[in-house]
Scaffold this motif. Structure first.
Motif, PDB file in Angstrom:
ATOM      1  N   ALA A 182      20.307  28.370  25.000  1.00  0.00           N
ATOM      2  CA  ALA A 182      20.746  27.844  26.293  1.00  0.00           C
ATOM      3  C   ALA A 182      21.928  26.927  26.006  1.00  0.00           C
ATOM      4  N   HIS A 183      23.077  27.246  26.547  1.00  0.00           N
ATOM      5  CA  HIS A 183      24.295  26.517  26.193  1.00  0.00           C
ATOM      6  C   HIS A 183      24.307  25.080  26.706  1.00  0.00           C
ATOM      7  N   VAL A 184      23.356  24.722  27.539  1.00  0.00           N
ATOM      8  CA  VAL A 184      23.291  23.348  28.033  1.00  0.00           C
ATOM      9  C   VAL A 184      21.950  22.717  27.648  1.00  0.00           C
ATOM     10  N   SER A 185      21.424  23.106  26.520  1.00  0.00           N
ATOM     11  CA  SER A 185      20.118  22.604  26.104  1.00  0.00           C
ATOM     12  C   SER A 185      20.208  21.903  24.753  1.00  0.00           C
ATOM     13  N   PRO A 186      19.887  20.607  24.686  1.00  0.00           N
ATOM     14  CA  PRO A 186      19.836  19.921  23.389  1.00  0.00           C
ATOM     15  C   PRO A 186      18.814  20.554  22.455  1.00  0.00           C
ATOM     16  N   GLU A 187      17.724  21.105  23.033  1.00  0.00           N
ATOM     17  CA  GLU A 187      16.696  21.739  22.204  1.00  0.00           C
ATOM     18  C   GLU A 187      17.259  22.956  21.481  1.00  0.00           C
ATOM     19  N   SER A 188      18.120  23.716  22.160  1.00  0.00           N
ATOM     20  CA  SER A 188      18.728  24.884  21.525  1.00  0.00           C
ATOM     21  C   SER A 188      19.615  24.464  20.363  1.00  0.00           C
ATOM     22  N   ALA A 189      20.388  23.411  20.560  1.00  0.00           N
ATOM     23  CA  ALA A 189      21.247  22.919  19.482  1.00  0.00           C
ATOM     24  C   ALA A 189      20.408  22.482  18.278  1.00  0.00           C
ATOM     25  N   GLU A 190      19.313  21.801  18.559  1.00  0.00           N
ATOM     26  CA  GLU A 190      18.437  21.349  17.471  1.00  0.00           C
ATOM     27  C   GLU A 190      17.795  22.538  16.764  1.00  0.00           C
ATOM     28  N   GLU A 191      17.415  23.555  17.528  1.00  0.00           N
ATOM     29  CA  GLU A 191      16.821  24.749  16.930  1.00  0.00           C
ATOM     30  C   GLU A 191      17.813  25.435  15.996  1.00  0.00           C
ATOM     31  N   VAL A 192      19.056  25.579  16.437  1.00  0.00           N
ATOM     32  CA  VAL A 192      20.085  26.198  15.607  1.00  0.00           C
ATOM     33  C   VAL A 192      20.301  25.385  14.341  1.00  0.00           C
ATOM     34  N   ARG A 193      20.351  24.079  14.493  1.00  0.00           N
ATOM     35  CA  ARG A 193      20.554  23.196  13.340  1.00  0.00           C
ATOM     36  C   ARG A 193      19.428  23.364  12.316  1.00  0.00           C
ATOM     37  N   ASP A 194      18.196  23.408  12.806  1.00  0.00           N
ATOM     38  CA  ASP A 194      17.039  23.545  11.908  1.00  0.00           C
ATOM     39  C   ASP A 194      17.043  24.896  11.208  1.00  0.00           C
ATOM     40  N   LEU A 195      17.386  25.953  11.916  1.00  0.00           N
ATOM     41  CA  LEU A 195      17.397  27.284  11.317  1.00  0.00           C
ATOM     42  C   LEU A 195      18.413  27.376  10.174  1.00  0.00           C
ATOM     43  N   ILE A 196      19.576  26.805  10.376  1.00  0.00           N
ATOM     44  CA  ILE A 196      20.606  26.858   9.335  1.00  0.00           C
ATOM     45  C   ILE A 196      20.184  26.012   8.133  1.00  0.00           C
ATOM     46  N   GLN A 197      19.610  24.854   8.405  1.00  0.00           N
ATOM     47  CA  GLN A 197      19.187  23.969   7.317  1.00  0.00           C
ATOM     48  C   GLN A 197      18.006  24.527   6.532  1.00  0.00           C
ATOM     49  N   SER A 198      17.315  25.516   7.088  1.00  0.00           N
ATOM     50  CA  SER A 198      16.163  26.096   6.401  1.00  0.00           C
ATOM     51  C   SER A 198      16.555  26.827   5.127  1.00  0.00           C
ATOM     52  N   GLY A 199      17.829  27.221   5.026  1.00  0.00           N
ATOM     53  CA  GLY A 199      18.280  27.950   3.851  1.00  0.00           C
ATOM     54  C   GLY A 199      17.921  29.423   3.868  1.00  0.00           C
ATOM     55  N   ASP A 200      17.451  29.942   4.997  1.00  0.00           N
ATOM     56  CA  ASP A 200      17.011  31.336   5.080  1.00  0.00           C
ATOM     57  C   ASP A 200      18.145  32.318   5.375  1.00  0.00           C
ATOM     58  N   PHE A 201      19.373  31.800   5.555  1.00  0.00           N
ATOM     59  CA  PHE A 201      20.459  32.684   5.981  1.00  0.00           C
ATOM     60  C   PHE A 201      21.666  32.573   5.057  1.00  0.00           C
TER      61      PHE A 201
END
Length: 404
Positions: free
Chosen positions: A25-44
């Protein structure tokens, strides 16, 4: 079932590559946090995002607008596209001001996350200018003014952003939310805004995937594109086309069809008819001929100058519109807008401050007149609209006097 706070996802393989599509959701802080966590997971191994190069540039370098060469923009005929892009940015700023949520935080999180981890970043969306042009070309000419006025009304309105608009932004993006009222009712808009971009992003992503090694890619897109893009990627995996075919199809979606021959000839046809009308008038009576010429001059001069006046142009710019419009209307190779904008640039040259505050200024309707960059664009557009309207009005009046 997704975890609480997790947006919709889709996972699939394309060849040796494993893709995780995250619908944000382009206007959702939760979406931004989710993206941040996914990248930091090191899975990609890489990140792909729903941005084109120009929108990415605006995101990472918001001061780039200060380096805009306004005269080149006018000379290349890009004034309308720049004004439309600023108007879309104004809508985005209005959402941020009234909702407390900044659109694009998810994309910014993806860009910063990829940079921090040293991951390749794939920009897979189509250029916003191409999309706007394809939207414009896809709409019948008699509906285009309604589309433009709807866009202007949507982005310059100072009414509070409705909950429905916020919800549309959660499912799509600024483009879709801005045109949503029209897109829902018009296949001609929905196709270039949504369907074409779904296909384009799938093709661009497949082009971007490294051929020499498998990879795990996080694909960050608006939730409204998740289903369509996923379907296209599965189709490409089920029956892989040749790389050249992928590029050819993507380039086809990345071009704007030239105007039809009739549309190219129309301005010259109008000029020919007007000049022929003058000739017929003079052949009948010298007084009638001069009357037709005078009417043409006064209508063109007045309406074009009125457009410049509404834009609060410099007095000499208004005078230039009054003098130039009757002549440029008979010469399709140069428009009165180029003349008036050039004079306005000379008389009221924008300062560094005008460029640096441009995005903030145009988020309020008064800023379009206060900021010299935005006002120059208004001078160009409004004097052009005035001259175009005058050409039809004067032409019809000439025809009425000759054949009525």
């Amino acid at each position: 079932m997704p975890n609480q706070g997790q947006g919709p996802r889709d996972t699939l393989d394309v060849g040796d590559h494993h893709l995780t599509l995250v619908g944000t959701a382009h206007v959702s802080p939760e979406s931004a946090e989710e993206v941040r966590d996914l990248i930091q997971s090191g899975d990609f191994d890489a990140v792909a995002i729903e941005l084109c190069a120009s929108r990415h540039q605006s995101l990472v370098d918001p001061d780039a607008i200060a380096r805009l060469n306004l005269f080149e923009v006018l000379r290349q005929g890009k004034a309308g596209m720049v004004a439309a892009s600023l108007a879309l940015g104004a809508f985005q700023q209005r959402v941020a001001e009234q909702s407390g949520i900044e659109p694009g935080a998810d994309m910014k999180a993806a860009v910063e996350g990829a940079q921090n981890r040293g991951l390749p970043l794939y920009l897979v969306d189509r250029d916003i200018g191409v999309t706007l042009k394809r939207v414009y070309r896809n709409v019948p000419w008699y509906k285009r003014m309604t589309l433009v006025s709807g866009l202007v009304g949507s982005v310059l309105s100072r009414q509070k952003v409705s909950s429905e608009e916020i919800e549309r932004l959660k499912e799509g993006d600024v483009l879709e939310a801005t045109f949503a009222e029209f897109a829902q009712q018009s296949r001609q808009l929905y196709t270039p805004l949504v369907e074409e971009r779904d296909r384009y992003m799938a093709l661009k992503l497949v082009e971007s995937l490294p051929a020499d090694r498998p990879s795990r890619v996080l694909v960050v897109i608006g939730a409204g594109h998740l289903k369509g893009m996923g379907a296209h990627l599965r189709a490409l995996d089920a029956k892989p086309p040749a790389p050249a075919a992928v590029t050819d199809e993507r380039q086809t979606l990345d071009t704007v069809a030239p105007s039809g021959r009739l549309l190219k000839l129309l301005p010259w046809l109008i000029v020919a008819l007007v000049v022929a009308g003058f000739a017929v008038g003079f052949s009948r009576d010298t007084g009638l001929g001069w009357s037709l010429v005078l009417e043409w001059v006064l209508i063109n001069s007045t309406l074009s100058a009125l457009g410049a006046l509404i834009a609060l142009a410099h007095p000499l710019t208004i005078l230039a519109a009054f003098v130039a419009a009757p002549l440029t209307s008979l010469n399709p190779t140069i428009g009165v807008g180029f003349v008036t904008a050039g004079v306005e640039l000379y008389m009221k040259k924008p300062t560094v401050g005008d460029f640096s505050t441009l995005r903030a200024d145009v988020s309020h309707w008064r800023g379009w007149w206060r900021n010299r960059v935005a006002r120059t664009l208004l001078v160009f557009l409004l004097s052009t609209v005035g001259s175009a309207a005058a050409t039809w009005i004067a032409g019809l009046r000439i025809a009425g006097q000759l054949f009525g």
